[in-house]
Motif scaffolding. Structure first.
Motif, PDB file in Angstrom:
ATOM      1  N   GLU A 103       0.841  -1.184   0.000  1.00  0.00           N
ATOM      2  CA  GLU A 103       0.000   0.000   0.000  1.00  0.00           C
ATOM      3  C   GLU A 103       0.882   1.242   0.000  1.00  0.00           C
ATOM      4  O   GLU A 103       1.805   1.351   0.816  1.00  0.00           O
ATOM      5  N   LEU A 104       0.603   2.142  -0.930  1.00  0.00           N
ATOM      6  CA  LEU A 104       1.269   3.436  -0.945  1.00  0.00           C
ATOM      7  C   LEU A 104       0.358   4.422  -0.235  1.00  0.00           C
ATOM      8  O   LEU A 104      -0.783   4.651  -0.646  1.00  0.00           O
ATOM      9  N   ASP A 111      -5.612  15.748   4.150  1.00  0.00           N
ATOM     10  CA  ASP A 111      -6.139  14.555   3.493  1.00  0.00           C
ATOM     11  C   ASP A 111      -5.161  13.397   3.590  1.00  0.00           C
ATOM     12  O   ASP A 111      -3.961  13.588   3.806  1.00  0.00           O
ATOM     13  N   TYR A 112      -5.691  12.198   3.402  1.00  0.00           N
ATOM     14  CA  TYR A 112      -4.816  11.039   3.217  1.00  0.00           C
ATOM     15  C   TYR A 112      -5.488  10.062   2.262  1.00  0.00           C
ATOM     16  O   TYR A 112      -6.706  10.073   2.082  1.00  0.00           O
ATOM     17  N   SER A 113      -4.662   9.231   1.653  1.00  0.00           N
ATOM     18  CA  SER A 113      -5.157   8.265   0.691  1.00  0.00           C
ATOM     19  C   SER A 113      -4.301   7.015   0.758  1.00  0.00           C
ATOM     20  O   SER A 113      -3.109   7.085   1.073  1.00  0.00           O
ATOM     21  N   VAL A 114      -4.911   5.869   0.470  1.00  0.00           N
ATOM     22  CA  VAL A 114      -4.214   4.584   0.478  1.00  0.00           C
ATOM     23  C   VAL A 114      -4.406   3.934  -0.888  1.00  0.00           C
ATOM     24  O   VAL A 114      -5.539   3.650  -1.291  1.00  0.00           O
ATOM     25  N   LEU A 115      -3.294   3.715  -1.610  1.00  0.00           N
ATOM     26  CA  LEU A 115      -3.348   3.119  -2.943  1.00  0.00           C
ATOM     27  C   LEU A 115      -2.768   1.713  -2.895  1.00  0.00           C
ATOM     28  O   LEU A 115      -1.572   1.540  -2.644  1.00  0.00           O
ATOM     29  N   PRO A 116      -3.577   0.688  -3.125  1.00  0.00           N
ATOM     30  CA  PRO A 116      -3.050  -0.676  -3.141  1.00  0.00           C
ATOM     31  C   PRO A 116      -2.314  -0.969  -4.432  1.00  0.00           C
ATOM     32  O   PRO A 116      -2.706  -0.512  -5.507  1.00  0.00           O
ATOM     33  N   PHE A 117      -1.237  -1.725  -4.351  1.00  0.00           N
ATOM     34  CA  PHE A 117      -0.546  -2.187  -5.557  1.00  0.00           C
ATOM     35  C   PHE A 117       0.194  -3.475  -5.224  1.00  0.00           C
ATOM     36  O   PHE A 117       0.395  -3.824  -4.066  1.00  0.00           O
ATOM     37  N   ARG A 224     -13.535  -4.298  -1.559  1.00  0.00           N
ATOM     38  CA  ARG A 224     -12.087  -4.301  -1.373  1.00  0.00           C
ATOM     39  C   ARG A 224     -11.320  -4.532  -2.671  1.00  0.00           C
ATOM     40  O   ARG A 224     -10.108  -4.652  -2.650  1.00  0.00           O
ATOM     41  N   ASP A 225     -12.024  -4.641  -3.780  1.00  0.00           N
ATOM     42  CA  ASP A 225     -11.354  -5.064  -5.011  1.00  0.00           C
ATOM     43  C   ASP A 225     -11.526  -4.048  -6.138  1.00  0.00           C
ATOM     44  O   ASP A 225     -11.711  -4.428  -7.293  1.00  0.00           O
ATOM     45  N   LEU A 226     -11.445  -2.762  -5.824  1.00  0.00           N
ATOM     46  CA  LEU A 226     -11.507  -1.760  -6.886  1.00  0.00           C
ATOM     47  C   LEU A 226     -10.292  -1.885  -7.791  1.00  0.00           C
ATOM     48  O   LEU A 226      -9.163  -2.037  -7.322  1.00  0.00           O
ATOM     49  N   ALA A 227     -10.529  -1.813  -9.090  1.00  0.00           N
ATOM     50  CA  ALA A 227      -9.454  -1.916 -10.071  1.00  0.00           C
ATOM     51  C   ALA A 227      -9.113  -0.536 -10.615  1.00  0.00           C
ATOM     52  O   ALA A 227      -9.975   0.345 -10.704  1.00  0.00           O
ATOM     53  N   LEU A 252     -10.247  10.149  -2.983  1.00  0.00           N
ATOM     54  CA  LEU A 252      -9.228   9.440  -2.226  1.00  0.00           C
ATOM     55  C   LEU A 252      -9.821   8.198  -1.580  1.00  0.00           C
ATOM     56  O   LEU A 252     -10.911   8.235  -1.011  1.00  0.00           O
ATOM     57  N   ARG A 253      -9.088   7.104  -1.681  1.00  0.00           N
ATOM     58  CA  ARG A 253      -9.477   5.883  -0.983  1.00  0.00           C
ATOM     59  C   ARG A 253      -8.945   5.985   0.440  1.00  0.00           C
ATOM     60  O   ARG A 253      -7.742   6.082   0.660  1.00  0.00           O
ATOM     61  N   THR A 254      -9.835   5.973   1.403  1.00  0.00           N
ATOM     62  CA  THR A 254      -9.429   6.079   2.811  1.00  0.00           C
ATOM     63  C   THR A 254      -9.523   4.687   3.423  1.00  0.00           C
ATOM     64  O   THR A 254      -8.654   3.864   3.122  1.00  0.00           O
TER      65      THR A 254
END
Length: 404
Positions: A103-104, A111-117, A224-227, A252-254
């Motif tokens: 997670e980035l 603000d904050y955001s969490v980007l899965p990769f 939980r599975d947004l592409a 933003l994905r929180t």
């Protein structure tokens, strides 16, 4: 001839069996995700990563207007800071220790955001090693058999071993798609979206927070599975009923299943919000909602239609940007969003050249942009054409009359 055929089939199968994923960063793939954070439009580019442990190169591409904004980034225990003071590319180097999901995290003062990769470093699968090894043994055995042609029994034995190795390798190559196939059910139920606006009675000219909570249509649990699609986890379009206010942002994905953005509506009235998302192994879908903004009434200017088109027929709209310096944004040269007067219909189409190969920092499009679309029924439509020039997102509004 047989050996050549088997080798050709195996190579084709190896190439075709490479899996794809919505959030993958690998030795030959970047990941781009648009984010609207603290009023600034960014494209977060996680560069291809050839090895782990190793560096993770991240570029923040900022679009005008850019204030003096500091963003903290972190992956695991690795952290860095970027100060945005101009448009363009801002690099930072983090580190990853292993492959797999990560997670980035991006954080500003507000603000904050969490980007899965997911990090993937290519390693040969077991079946690939069997195929390559089998054909390697075949070559060695045939060469040895030719060298021992004077001793016929030994040459036949070596040749037989080569034939067996070739048969095994060919069999594994033919079955490899089944060996590496994803057996998961590709179907996904629709996501249900709940819109919450804070404060509960927002006023024109004051900041509003829009939050969409997405839940699975079958379990009721957070999605939980947004592409990543079109270089974003989600695209959010907000318009006023009268068409005078328009925003195309990337929330933003929180927490998981939650997407948020902040904006300042400039006029009272009804507002419409359209959220476009895509789930892994499923198609795109849209959830929507509406909210009211209070405040003194404001008159809507009388706007003349830019074009007149027939209903229900494909049309091509050509836009002259006046420049060849159009940069890609969200993987496209341009975007056109259309909405009917009631808000029941929303269209989102891309410039006809579609996907660009650049990273969005090179001006390679224009001056003409073409959009192909259609309008389902007669009436008045609003249209907003968007493209990027010199790292500034240009939005040009239009009115369209659709006739029978």
């Amino acid at each position: 001839m047989f050996i050549r055929l088997v080798l050709g089939v195996s190579v084709v199968l190896i190439v075709m069996a490479v899996p794809a994923s919505a959030h993958v960063v690998s030795a030959d793939a970047d990941l781009r995700v648009a984010q609207t954070i603290s009023g600034t439009e960014l494209t977060v580019v996680i560069r291809r990563t050839p090895e782990v442990p190793g560096p993770l190169y991240v570029n923040l591409v900022a679009y005008q207007p850019v204030g003096d904004l500091t963003i903290d980034l972190a992956v695991g225990e690795s952290a860095g800071t970027v100060r945005l003071w101009r448009s363009g590319t801002h690099p930072v180097v983090l580190h990853v220790q292993d492959t797999g999901p990560h997670e980035l995290r991006l954080k500003t003062s507000a603000d904050y955001s969490v980007l899965p990769f997911e990090v993937r470093v290519p390693r040969p699968a077991t079946w690939e090693m069997v195929v390559y090894g089998g054909f390697g043994v075949t070559g060695v055995m045939f060469a040895a058999a030719l060298g021992m042609s004077r001793w016929r029994p030994a040459a036949l034995g070596l040749g037989g071993v080569g034939v067996v190795a070739a048969i095994i390798a060919a069999t594994v190559a033919v079955l490899s798609p089944q060996l590496g196939a994803d057996t998961r059910d590709p179907g996904r139920p629709n996501a249900q979206g709940f819109l919450l606006v804070t404060p509960a009675q927002p006023r024109a000219g004051e900041e509003v927070t829009l939050r969409f909570d997405l839940v699975d249509g079958s379990t009721g649990l957070p999605v939980r599975d947004l592409a990543v699609h079109h270089d974003a986890l989600a695209h959010l379009v907000i318009t006023s009923q009268d068409g005078e206010f328009f925003r195309h942002v990337h929330p933003l994905r929180t927490p998981e299943g939650r997407l948020e953005t902040r904006l300042v509506p400039d006029r009272p009235g009804r507002y419409l919000a359209y959220l476009e998302v895509e789930r892994v192994d499923a198609g795109g879908q849209r959830v929507s909602g509406s909210f009211e903004i209070t405040g003194p009434p404001r008159a809507s200017p009388l706007r003349v239609a830019s074009w007149t088109f027939p209903a229900g027929r494909p049309v091509t709209i050509e836009i002259d940007t006046g420049t060849t310096g159009v940069q890609s944004w969200l993987g496209m040269a341009g975007h056109m969003i259309t909405r009917d007067a009631t808000g029941d219909f929303l269209g989102h189409v891309h410039e006809s050249s579609m996907v660009s190969t650049s990273d969005g920092t090179v001006a390679e499009h224009g001056p003409k942009l073409c959009f192909s679309t259609s309008f389902p029924r007669p009436g008045r439509y609003f249209a907003w054409v968007q493209y990027v020039k010199e790292f500034q997102i240009v939005t040009v509004p239009h009115v369209i009359e659709v006739v029978r």
